[in-house]
Structure formats: structure tokens, C-alpha cells
Write an enzyme that holds these catalytic residues in place. Structure first.
Site, PDB file in Angstrom:
ATOM      1  N   ASP A 112      16.600  23.225  19.209  1.00  0.00           N
ATOM      2  CA  ASP A 112      15.689  24.369  19.273  1.00  0.00           C
ATOM      3  C   ASP A 112      15.992  25.247  20.481  1.00  0.00           C
ATOM      4  OD1 ASP A 112      13.607  25.928  18.324  1.00  0.00           O
ATOM      5  OD2 ASP A 112      12.058  24.771  19.356  1.00  0.00           O
ATOM      6  N   HIS A 166      22.077  31.729  17.530  1.00  0.00           N
ATOM      7  CA  HIS A 166      22.488  30.704  16.560  1.00  0.00           C
ATOM      8  C   HIS A 166      24.002  30.481  16.626  1.00  0.00           C
ATOM      9  CE1 HIS A 166      18.467  30.560  15.122  1.00  0.00           C
ATOM     10  NE2 HIS A 166      18.469  31.765  14.595  1.00  0.00           N
ATOM     11  N   LEU A 185      32.472   8.798  12.737  1.00  0.00           N
ATOM     12  CA  LEU A 185      31.076   9.238  12.846  1.00  0.00           C
ATOM     13  C   LEU A 185      30.534   9.671  11.486  1.00  0.00           C
ATOM     14  CD1 LEU A 185      28.680  10.325  14.639  1.00  0.00           C
ATOM     15  CD2 LEU A 185      29.964  12.470  14.775  1.00  0.00           C
TER      16      LEU A 185
HETATM   17  C1  IPE Z   1      12.703  23.142  14.170  1.00  0.00           C
HETATM   18  O1  IPE Z   1      12.625  24.255  14.990  1.00  0.00           O
HETATM   19  C2  IPE Z   1      13.723  23.366  13.086  1.00  0.00           C
HETATM   20  C3  IPE Z   1      15.120  23.373  13.499  1.00  0.00           C
HETATM   21  C4  IPE Z   1      15.557  23.164  14.710  1.00  0.00           C
HETATM   22  C5  IPE Z   1      16.061  23.615  12.451  1.00  0.00           C
HETATM   23  P1  IPE Z   1      11.559  25.405  14.738  1.00  0.00           P
HETATM   24  O2  IPE Z   1      11.783  26.424  15.786  1.00  0.00           O
HETATM   25  O3  IPE Z   1      11.624  25.864  13.329  1.00  0.00           O
HETATM   26  O4  IPE Z   1      10.174  24.627  14.946  1.00  0.00           O
HETATM   27  P2  IPE Z   1       8.737  25.203  15.289  1.00  0.00           P
HETATM   28  O5  IPE Z   1       8.467  26.317  14.323  1.00  0.00           O
HETATM   29  O6  IPE Z   1       8.792  25.712  16.695  1.00  0.00           O
HETATM   30  O7  IPE Z   1       7.821  24.044  15.150  1.00  0.00           O
HETATM   31  C1  IPE Z   2      16.453  26.608  16.374  1.00  0.00           C
HETATM   32  O1  IPE Z   2      16.329  27.706  17.204  1.00  0.00           O
HETATM   33  C2  IPE Z   2      17.386  26.898  15.214  1.00  0.00           C
HETATM   34  C3  IPE Z   2      16.704  27.039  13.926  1.00  0.00           C
HETATM   35  C4  IPE Z   2      15.436  26.858  13.720  1.00  0.00           C
HETATM   36  C5  IPE Z   2      17.541  27.432  12.815  1.00  0.00           C
HETATM   37  P1  IPE Z   2      15.160  28.763  17.001  1.00  0.00           P
HETATM   38  O2  IPE Z   2      15.678  29.890  16.155  1.00  0.00           O
HETATM   39  O3  IPE Z   2      13.924  28.122  16.500  1.00  0.00           O
HETATM   40  O4  IPE Z   2      14.968  29.272  18.481  1.00  0.00           O
HETATM   41  P2  IPE Z   2      13.596  29.674  19.161  1.00  0.00           P
HETATM   42  O5  IPE Z   2      12.693  28.493  19.074  1.00  0.00           O
HETATM   43  O6  IPE Z   2      13.072  30.862  18.414  1.00  0.00           O
HETATM   44  O7  IPE Z   2      14.002  29.992  20.554  1.00  0.00           O
HETATM   45 MG    MG Z   3      12.324  27.306  17.462  1.00  0.00          MG
END
Ligand code: IPE
Ligand code: IPE
Ligand code: MG
Length: 230
Positions: free
Chosen positions: A13, A30, A124
């Protein structure tokens, strides 16, 4: 490396915030996150940890703006094209966890092909959770169970777990979440019953091998008891 560490799962995240802080489009975060994936997959292999599960796209992430969703789906295709060969060469077995329907046909075909082409690999096992939700996985497992035998009187934790997307893999020993949030966000709900949790404020694109080692060293100091006295 502790022999007791067989499976690491990561909620990657913080990509969006990483980009926003730099005035860049979220998708750039990303992209940078994908670089971290490459580094961490390589290090996990080098350390001889047999299973790594990465949360790449949740069943809830469809709620994001269409542009970001489409950008992510395109990035997954690009990642398979760019790193597929390297994964094959490195003897990595790739599995995708999650719901296939709803994903673009082209991406689904590429996912299927990569799974087939790496199925016999033995270093892995890399699980990529894509269009994955823990509740959704449990419901799909129930449906599979019913289709396969349907005898509820024989249902036990051991007979049920093989119907999950993780099949007969060991449960994660350690779950890492980057990006500062202290929540599970519908990841591996069944499998993390006794998983050790490790949180960091570091955003995923900034996560390095040294952060990874920090998590593993912390894990090595944990005393796991599984409800017993340890
Ligand atoms: C969890 O992150 C999903 C992934 C890392 C793919 P999110 O950013 O979607 O989670 P929330 O919305 O903060 O709970
Ligand atoms: C996690 O990073 C990746 C996915 C959920 C695909 P985020 O896109 O949720 O990044 P933040 O939480 O908005 O910083
Ligand atoms: Mg996020």
C-alpha cells in the site's frame, strides 16, 4: 533465515500517496511500486522463502476512478510481458489468486499462460492476488466444495482449505503492510488466522530490501503460540 518462515504475504500500500506527494499521477506510483515488487521477489527467492503472496488488486479496488483501474490493468499486462521471462528463468512458479471473471479477456489469457508456463517451477511460488477479496475467496471455495463432493458432513478445516485459491500452500507466517494503515482490507481472511502482523509507514515504492530484512528479523523474535503455551 528461520526454518519456520515459509510464507510471507504483503499488502503493498501507498503507491498513490507516493505519487501525489511528488505531484505525479497516481499511476506513476503504481509503476514505481512494480520496481519494488521486482526487488522483493528476487530477495525472497534469494533467501529461500518458498511462498510469497502479493496483494495487487482487490475486489474493492474497482471503486476507484476508471482511469486508475484501466491504468492498473494495463500495468499488469505490461508487467507480465516485461518480467514473465525473468520469472521463468528464475524457476519461479506464478499463481494468481482471486476472481477471474470481470478481468479483461486479454489479461486473463496472459495470466493463464504464465501459470501454465511456470507450473513445474520449483523455487519460489509467487501468488499474485489480483481481483482478490478474502470474503469472495471463501464463497468461491464453498461453491467449489459443493461442486466437487458436496458432503457437508465431512467438512473440516483441513478438507475445506484446499478449495481456497491457495490450495494446499502453508498459511502465511508473516503479513507485511506498507503505507501506514493498520488494517487487513479483505486480504487472505481465512489464511491469516495465526499470521504475525508487521506494519510500516513506509510507502510501497520506498520499501527496500533493508525494510524487508527488518520485518523478517522482527518476525524471528516473535514467540508464536497458536493458542497453546509456546
Ligand atoms: C489494499 O489497499 C489493496 C491492495 C494493496 C491491492 P487499499 O488501498 O485498497 O486498501 P484500503 O482501501 O486503504 O483499505
Ligand atoms: C496500493 O496503493 C496499490 C493498489 C491498491 C493497487 P494505493 O493505490 O492504495 O496507494 P494509496 O493508499 O492511495 O497511497
Ligand atoms: Mg491504499
Amino acid at each position: 533465515m528461520s526454518a519456520l518462515l515459509q510464507h510471507v504475504a504483503i499488502i503493498m500500500d501507498g503507491n498513490g500517496r507516493w505519487a501525489e506527494r511528488r505531484g505525479l499521477p497516481r499511476l506513476e506510483g503504481h509503476r514505481r511500486g512494480l520496481e519494488t515488487v521486482r526487488v522483493i521477489v528476487e530477495e525472497t527467492g534469494r533467501l529461500g522463502i518458498p511462498f510469497l503472496t502479493l496483494y495487487s488488486f482487490s475486489t474493492e479496488n474497482w471503486r476507484r476512478p476508471l482511469q486508475e483501474v484501466q491504468g492498473l490493468l494495463a500495468l499488469f499486462e505490461e508487467a507480465i510481458l516485461r518480467y514473465g521471462e525473468e520469472l521463468k528463468r528464475n524457476n519461479v512458479r506464478v499463481r494468481f489468486l482471486g476472481r477471474r471473471d470481470g478481468l479483461p479477456e486479454h489479461l486473463k489469457a496472459m495470466m493463464h499462460e504464465l501459470e501454465e508456463q511456470t507450473a513445474i517451477n520449483q523455487s519460489l511460488t509467487l501468488n499474485l492476488a489480483l481481483n482478490y477479496g478474502g470474503r469472495d475467496e471463501i464463497l468461491r471455495a464453498v461453491q467449489r466444495f459443493q461442486k466437487a463432493q458436496g458432503d457437508w458432513s465431512t467438512l473440516s478445516e483441513e478438507t475445506f482449505r484446499v478449495f481456497l485459491d491457495t490450495e494446499n500452500q502453508p498459511d502465511p507466517d508473516l503479513l507485511i503492510r506498507t503505507g501506514g494503515e493498520r488494517r487487513i482490507s479483505n486480504f487472505l481472511l481465512w489464511q491469516i488466522a495465526y499470521t504475525e502482523l508487521w506494519f510500516t509507514d513506509t510507502l510501497w515504492p520506498d520499501f527496500t530490501v533493508s525494510h524487508f530484512h527488518q520485518a523478517l528479523e522482527d518476525f524471528a523474535r516473535r514467540k508464536r503460540k497458536f493458542g497453546g503455551l509456546g
